[in-house]
Enzyme design. Structure first.
Site, PDB file in Angstrom:
ATOM      1  N   HIS A 124     -71.139  18.372   4.713  1.00 51.81           N
ATOM      2  CA  HIS A 124     -71.147  17.880   6.096  1.00 51.81           C
ATOM      3  C   HIS A 124     -70.600  16.460   6.188  1.00 51.81           C
ATOM      4  O   HIS A 124     -70.966  15.607   5.391  1.00 51.81           O
ATOM      5  CB  HIS A 124     -72.575  17.891   6.651  1.00 51.81           C
ATOM      6  CG  HIS A 124     -73.102  19.275   6.891  1.00 51.81           C
ATOM      7  ND1 HIS A 124     -74.378  19.508   7.351  1.00 51.81           N
ATOM      8  CD2 HIS A 124     -72.520  20.488   6.753  1.00 51.81           C
ATOM      9  CE1 HIS A 124     -74.559  20.807   7.483  1.00 51.81           C
ATOM     10  NE2 HIS A 124     -73.454  21.430   7.116  1.00 51.81           N
ATOM     11  N   TYR A 134     -81.117  16.498  14.755  1.00 53.93           N
ATOM     12  CA  TYR A 134     -82.465  15.919  14.822  1.00 53.93           C
ATOM     13  C   TYR A 134     -82.731  15.624  16.295  1.00 53.93           C
ATOM     14  O   TYR A 134     -81.872  15.029  16.959  1.00 53.93           O
ATOM     15  CB  TYR A 134     -82.543  14.596  14.071  1.00 53.93           C
ATOM     16  CG  TYR A 134     -82.367  14.674  12.561  1.00 53.93           C
ATOM     17  CD1 TYR A 134     -81.102  14.802  11.979  1.00 53.93           C
ATOM     18  CD2 TYR A 134     -83.472  14.592  11.712  1.00 53.93           C
ATOM     19  CE1 TYR A 134     -80.948  14.848  10.596  1.00 53.93           C
ATOM     20  CE2 TYR A 134     -83.325  14.637  10.325  1.00 53.93           C
ATOM     21  CZ  TYR A 134     -82.061  14.763   9.772  1.00 53.93           C
ATOM     22  OH  TYR A 134     -81.907  14.809   8.413  1.00 53.93           O
ATOM     23  N   PRO A 167     -90.371  13.376   5.260  1.00 52.94           N
ATOM     24  CA  PRO A 167     -89.112  14.078   5.036  1.00 52.94           C
ATOM     25  C   PRO A 167     -87.962  13.697   5.973  1.00 52.94           C
ATOM     26  O   PRO A 167     -86.823  14.095   5.725  1.00 52.94           O
ATOM     27  CB  PRO A 167     -89.486  15.557   5.229  1.00 52.94           C
ATOM     28  CG  PRO A 167     -90.727  15.548   6.030  1.00 52.94           C
ATOM     29  CD  PRO A 167     -91.442  14.292   5.685  1.00 52.94           C
ATOM     30  N   LYS A 227     -84.967  12.151   1.810  1.00 50.80           N
ATOM     31  CA  LYS A 227     -84.790  11.297   0.632  1.00 50.80           C
ATOM     32  C   LYS A 227     -85.589  11.714  -0.607  1.00 50.80           C
ATOM     33  O   LYS A 227     -85.319  11.224  -1.708  1.00 50.80           O
ATOM     34  CB  LYS A 227     -85.184   9.842   0.988  1.00 50.80           C
ATOM     35  CG  LYS A 227     -84.229   9.181   1.943  1.00 50.80           C
ATOM     36  CD  LYS A 227     -82.913   8.867   1.259  1.00 50.80           C
ATOM     37  CE  LYS A 227     -81.851   8.415   2.221  1.00 50.80           C
ATOM     38  NZ  LYS A 227     -80.601   9.165   2.117  1.00 50.80           N
ATOM     39  N   TYR A 275     -78.353   7.018   5.172  1.00 50.43           N
ATOM     40  CA  TYR A 275     -78.476   8.474   5.151  1.00 50.43           C
ATOM     41  C   TYR A 275     -77.689   9.093   3.991  1.00 50.43           C
ATOM     42  O   TYR A 275     -78.169  10.003   3.319  1.00 50.43           O
ATOM     43  CB  TYR A 275     -77.995   9.042   6.491  1.00 50.43           C
ATOM     44  CG  TYR A 275     -78.365  10.490   6.734  1.00 50.43           C
ATOM     45  CD1 TYR A 275     -79.599  10.837   7.277  1.00 50.43           C
ATOM     46  CD2 TYR A 275     -77.479  11.518   6.429  1.00 50.43           C
ATOM     47  CE1 TYR A 275     -79.944  12.165   7.506  1.00 50.43           C
ATOM     48  CE2 TYR A 275     -77.808  12.852   6.658  1.00 50.43           C
ATOM     49  CZ  TYR A 275     -79.039  13.160   7.204  1.00 50.43           C
ATOM     50  OH  TYR A 275     -79.370  14.478   7.427  1.00 50.43           O
TER      51      TYR A 275
HETATM   52  P1  FAD Z   1     -92.323  18.358  -7.759  1.00 50.34           P
HETATM   53  O1  FAD Z   1     -91.223  19.122  -7.161  1.00 50.34           O
HETATM   54  O2  FAD Z   1     -93.576  18.144  -7.064  1.00 50.34           O
HETATM   55  O3  FAD Z   1     -92.562  18.896  -9.229  1.00 50.34           O
HETATM   56  C1  FAD Z   1     -93.689  18.531  -9.998  1.00 50.34           C
HETATM   57  C2  FAD Z   1     -94.028  19.650 -10.962  1.00 50.34           C
HETATM   58  O4  FAD Z   1     -95.092  19.235 -11.799  1.00 50.34           O
HETATM   59  C3  FAD Z   1     -94.498  20.913 -10.244  1.00 50.34           C
HETATM   60  O5  FAD Z   1     -93.785  22.031 -10.715  1.00 50.34           O
HETATM   61  C4  FAD Z   1     -95.985  20.987 -10.575  1.00 50.34           C
HETATM   62  O6  FAD Z   1     -96.459  22.317 -10.653  1.00 50.34           O
HETATM   63  C5  FAD Z   1     -96.025  20.295 -11.935  1.00 50.34           C
HETATM   64  N1  FAD Z   1     -97.343  19.730 -12.256  1.00 50.34           N
HETATM   65  C6  FAD Z   1     -98.202  19.083 -11.447  1.00 50.34           C
HETATM   66  N2  FAD Z   1     -99.305  18.729 -12.107  1.00 50.34           N
HETATM   67  C7  FAD Z   1     -99.152  19.157 -13.382  1.00 50.34           C
HETATM   68  C8  FAD Z   1     -99.961  19.076 -14.541  1.00 50.34           C
HETATM   69  N3  FAD Z   1    -101.169  18.491 -14.509  1.00 50.34           N
HETATM   70  N4  FAD Z   1     -99.504  19.614 -15.680  1.00 50.34           N
HETATM   71  C9  FAD Z   1     -98.272  20.200 -15.717  1.00 50.34           C
HETATM   72  N5  FAD Z   1     -97.452  20.305 -14.658  1.00 50.34           N
HETATM   73  C10 FAD Z   1     -97.902  19.784 -13.498  1.00 50.34           C
HETATM   74  N6  FAD Z   1     -86.310  15.884  -0.325  1.00 50.34           N
HETATM   75  C11 FAD Z   1     -84.981  15.651  -0.095  1.00 50.34           C
HETATM   76  O7  FAD Z   1     -84.356  14.870  -0.825  1.00 50.34           O
HETATM   77  N7  FAD Z   1     -84.283  16.264   0.924  1.00 50.34           N
HETATM   78  C12 FAD Z   1     -84.913  17.130   1.762  1.00 50.34           C
HETATM   79  O8  FAD Z   1     -84.249  17.704   2.640  1.00 50.34           O
HETATM   80  C13 FAD Z   1     -86.327  17.371   1.588  1.00 50.34           C
HETATM   81  N8  FAD Z   1     -86.993  18.220   2.386  1.00 50.34           N
HETATM   82  C14 FAD Z   1     -88.298  18.517   2.095  1.00 50.34           C
HETATM   83  C15 FAD Z   1     -88.941  19.419   2.912  1.00 50.34           C
HETATM   84  C16 FAD Z   1     -90.283  19.755   2.652  1.00 50.34           C
HETATM   85  C17 FAD Z   1     -90.965  20.725   3.583  1.00 50.34           C
HETATM   86  C18 FAD Z   1     -90.970  19.171   1.536  1.00 50.34           C
HETATM   87  C19 FAD Z   1     -92.418  19.539   1.233  1.00 50.34           C
HETATM   88  C20 FAD Z   1     -90.318  18.264   0.718  1.00 50.34           C
HETATM   89  C21 FAD Z   1     -88.993  17.920   0.994  1.00 50.34           C
HETATM   90  N9  FAD Z   1     -88.323  17.023   0.180  1.00 50.34           N
HETATM   91  C22 FAD Z   1     -87.009  16.731   0.467  1.00 50.34           C
HETATM   92  C23 FAD Z   1     -88.986  16.386  -0.970  1.00 50.34           C
HETATM   93  C24 FAD Z   1     -88.682  17.081  -2.308  1.00 50.34           C
HETATM   94  O9  FAD Z   1     -88.992  18.456  -2.234  1.00 50.34           O
HETATM   95  C25 FAD Z   1     -89.482  16.409  -3.454  1.00 50.34           C
HETATM   96  O10 FAD Z   1     -89.255  15.031  -3.394  1.00 50.34           O
HETATM   97  C26 FAD Z   1     -89.114  16.941  -4.841  1.00 50.34           C
HETATM   98  O11 FAD Z   1     -89.621  18.237  -5.029  1.00 50.34           O
HETATM   99  C27 FAD Z   1     -89.647  16.046  -5.961  1.00 50.34           C
HETATM  100  O12 FAD Z   1     -89.411  16.626  -7.216  1.00 50.34           O
HETATM  101  P2  FAD Z   1     -90.328  16.313  -8.459  1.00 50.34           P
HETATM  102  O13 FAD Z   1     -89.790  17.155  -9.586  1.00 50.34           O
HETATM  103  O14 FAD Z   1     -90.462  14.860  -8.662  1.00 50.34           O
HETATM  104  O15 FAD Z   1     -91.779  16.817  -8.057  1.00 50.34           O
HETATM  105  C1  DHB Z   2     -83.973  19.199   5.544  1.00 50.83           C
HETATM  106  C2  DHB Z   2     -85.137  18.483   5.462  1.00 50.83           C
HETATM  107  C3  DHB Z   2     -85.141  17.184   5.896  1.00 50.83           C
HETATM  108  O1  DHB Z   2     -86.241  16.456   5.814  1.00 50.83           O
HETATM  109  C4  DHB Z   2     -84.011  16.593   6.425  1.00 50.83           C
HETATM  110  O2  DHB Z   2     -84.055  15.325   6.873  1.00 50.83           O
HETATM  111  C5  DHB Z   2     -82.853  17.300   6.484  1.00 50.83           C
HETATM  112  C6  DHB Z   2     -82.840  18.621   6.033  1.00 50.83           C
HETATM  113  C7  DHB Z   2     -83.956  20.611   5.095  1.00 50.83           C
HETATM  114  O3  DHB Z   2     -84.986  21.094   4.597  1.00 50.83           O
HETATM  115  O4  DHB Z   2     -82.922  21.266   5.272  1.00 50.83           O
END
Ligand code: FAD
Ligand code: DHB
Length: 394
Positions: free
Chosen positions: A73, A201, A293, A297, A385
Site C-alpha cells: 500500500h 481508519y 494496536p 506497531k 506510520y
Molecule cells: P507473542 O506473539 O505474544 O509470542 C509469545 C510466545 O511465547 C507465545 O507463543 C506464548 O505462547 C509463548 N509463551 C508465553 N509464556 C511462555 C512460557 N512461560 N513458556 C514458554 N512459552 C511461553 N502488531 C503489528 O505490528 N501490526 C498490527 O497490525 C497488529 N495488529 C494486532 C491486532 C491484534 C488484535 C492484536 C492482539 C495484536 C496486534 N499486533 C499488531 C501486535 C502483535 O500481534 C504482537 O506485538 C506480536 O505478536 C508480538 O510477538 P512476540 O513474539 O513478541 O509475542
Molecule cells: C491491522 C491492525 C491494526 O492495528 C492496524 O493499525 C492496521 C491493521 C490489521 O489487523 O490488519
C-alpha cells in the site's frame, strides 16, 4: 544437561525469527514454547508490516511467499467529521507498507525452522530461568513428561506480555510504565472482498472503526467497544451493522458482509519495561512492551528488537564484542518509546473517550484538522506510520 548458545523462550514471531536468523549464522538455539504448534499458528493478530520488518524476514530467508502473496500500500485513509483524508505514505515519507498476516509469518517461520531441523520444543511447561545474572544461565522445563535442564550463554525472553522471563527479573531492577485505555477492539475476519484498496481508519461519534484486510478475498475489521462488552453478545449481523454506521457512507455502500471466521475482543494497553536486559537475559517484543494496536506497531517493534539483538549477538560471537551487550536496551528503547508515543497519539486521535469533556473533544478535532491540513502534520503521521529507521550498531 544439554548445552546450547542461546535459549529462546516463546515461539511467537519474535522467538522464531531470532532463532531463524541466529541459526543461519551458525549460532545454536533451542526454542521452548508453552503452547502446541497448532495453537500458535492459528492465532489471528497483526497484519501490517513496515518495510524494515519485511526486509528482516527476507534476510532471514522467509520472504518468498510473503513477496508473492503480500499487498503493498502507498497510503491509507482517515475519516472524521464527515471527511476522508488520504495519507500519501509514499509521497510524504518515501515508503510503503505491506499487508501480510502474522498467521502467515508464523507458518513461514515454523516451516523454515522445521526444514532446518531446529530444536523447537512445543508444549514445554514449567519453564523457569536461573542464574541469568551471572555468566552461566540455566533453563529448566518439562517436556513430554520429563524434567529437563539447559545451560546456555544467553536467554532471549520472547514469551510475550504474560511470559515468565520479565516476571523472573528482580522487581527492584526494573521499572514499568503503563497506560490502560477505557475501551477495547472487537475484531472479525471474514472471507469477503475488502471494502477499499487501502486501510480506512474512522473516528465516528459511535466510536472508532478500522477496515483492514489480509488478501484480496479476506477482510479484517475492527470496532471500538466498551470494556464491559462480551463477544457472545455480538452476532455477525450486529457487528456489520455497527461497522456500517461508523465508516463513511460511500465506503459502507461498498461493504460486502459474510460469516466471520473469527471474532474476539482485545483490550488496549501501553506498557514498557526498562531496562530490557538483566544480566544475560534479553527481553524481546511483547515481553518488554505493548502498544495499543492503532498504529500497527506491535509486531513491527518485535522485529526491530530481534534485529538489534541478532546483530549484537553476531558480533559478540564473531568478534568477541561483549561490550555491545549493554547497548541492546538503550538502542531498543529509543525506538520503542517513539512507537509508544505514536500509538498512544493515534489512539487519542481516532477513538471516542467515554470520560472526555467538551474541551477535550474540541482539542481532538483541532488535532485532526491540524495534522491533516498541513505538510508538517501529514509528514509526521506518514513518517511514524511507515516506521522510523533502525539504529546502526557501532
Ligand atoms: P507473542 O506473539 O505474544 O509470542 C509469545 C510466545 O511465547 C507465545 O507463543 C506464548 O505462547 C509463548 N509463551 C508465553 N509464556 C511462555 C512460557 N512461560 N513458556 C514458554 N512459552 C511461553 N502488531 C503489528 O505490528 N501490526 C498490527 O497490525 C497488529 N495488529 C494486532 C491486532 C491484534 C488484535 C492484536 C492482539 C495484536 C496486534 N499486533 C499488531 C501486535 C502483535 O500481534 C504482537 O506485538 C506480536 O505478536 C508480538 O510477538 P512476540 O513474539 O513478541 O509475542
Ligand atoms: C491491522 C491492525 C491494526 O492495528 C492496524 O493499525 C492496521 C491493521 C490489521 O489487523 O490488519
Amino acid at each position: 544437561m544439554t548445552r546450547t548458545q542461546v535459549v529462546i523462550v516463546g515461539a511467537g514471531p519474535s522467538g522464531l525469527l531470532l532463532s531463524q536468523l541466529l541459526d543461519r549464522e551458525g549460532i545454536a538455539t533451542i526454542v521452548l514454547e508453552r503452547q502446541a504448534q497448532r495453537y500458535v499458528e492459528a492465532r489471528i493478530r497483526a497484519g501490517l508490516l513496515e518495510q524494515g520488518t519485511v526486509d528482516l524476514l527476507i534476510e532471514a530467508g522467509v520472504g518468498e511467499r510473503l513477496q508473492r502473496e503480500c499487498l503493498v500500500h502507498d497510503g491509507f485513509e482517515m475519516a472524521f467529521e464527515g471527511r476522508v483524508h488520504r495519507i500519501d505514505l509514499k509521497g510524504l515519507a518515501g515508503k510503503q507498507v505491506t499487508i501480510y498476516g502474522q498467521t502467515e509469518i508464523q507458518k513461514d517461520l515454523g516451516d523454515a525452522r522445521l526444514a532446518a531441523g531446529s530444536d523447537l520444543r512445543y508444549e514445554a511447561s514449567n519453564v523457569a530461568i536461573h542464574d541469568f545474572g551471572g555468566a552461566r544461565p540455566r533453563v529448566t522445563f518439562i517436556h513430554q513428561g520429563r524434567p529437563q535442564e539447559l545451560e546456555c550463554d544467553f536467554v532471549a525472553g520472547c514469551d510475550g506480555y504474560h511470559g515468565v522471563c520479565r516476571a523472573s527479573v528482580p522487581a527492584d531492577a526494573v521499572r514499568t510504565y503503563e497506560r490502560v485505555y477505557p475501551f477495547g477492539w472487537l475484531g472479525i475476519i471474514a472471507n469477503v472482498r475488502p471494502v477499499a484498496h487501502e486501510l480506512v481508519y474512522a473516528n465516528h461519534e459511535r466510536g472508532f472503526a478500522l477496515c483492514s484486510m489480509r488478501s484480496p478475498t479476506r477482510s479484517r475489521y475492527y470496532v471500538q467497544v466498551g470494556l464491559e462488552e462480551k463477544v457472545e453478545d455480538w452476532s455477525d449481523e450486529r457487528f456489520w451493522e455497527e461497522l456500517k454506521r461508523r465508516i463513511p457512507e460511500d465506503v459502507a455502500a461498498r461493504l460486502v458482509t459474510g460469516p466471520s471466521l473469527e471474532k474476539s475482543i482485545a483490550p488496549l494497553r501501553s506498557f514498557v519495561v526498562e531496562p530490557m536486559q538483566y544480566g544475560r537475559l534479553f527481553l524481546v517484543g511483547d515481553a518488554a512492551h505493548i502498544v495499543p494496536p492503532t498504529g500497527a506497531k506491535g509486531l513491527n517493534l518485535a522485529a526491530s528488537d530481534v534485529s538489534t539483538l541478532y546483530r549484537i549477538l553476531l558480533r559478540v560471537y564473531r568478534e568477541g564484542r561483549t561490550d555491545l551487550l549493554a547497548r541492546y536496551s538503550p538502542i531498543c528503547l529509543r525506538r520503542v518509546w517513539k512507537a509508544e508515543r505514536f500509538s498512544w497519539w493515534m489512539t487519542g486521535l481516532l477513538h471516542r473517550f467515554p470520560d472526555t469533556d467538551a474541551f477535550g473533544r474540541r482539542i481532538q478535532q483541532s488535532e485532526q484538522d491540524y495534522f491533516t491540513s498541513t505538510p508538517a502534520g501529514l509528514t509526521t503521521i506518514a513518517e511514524n506510520y511507515v516506521g522510523l529507521p533502525y539504529e546502526p550498531i557501532e
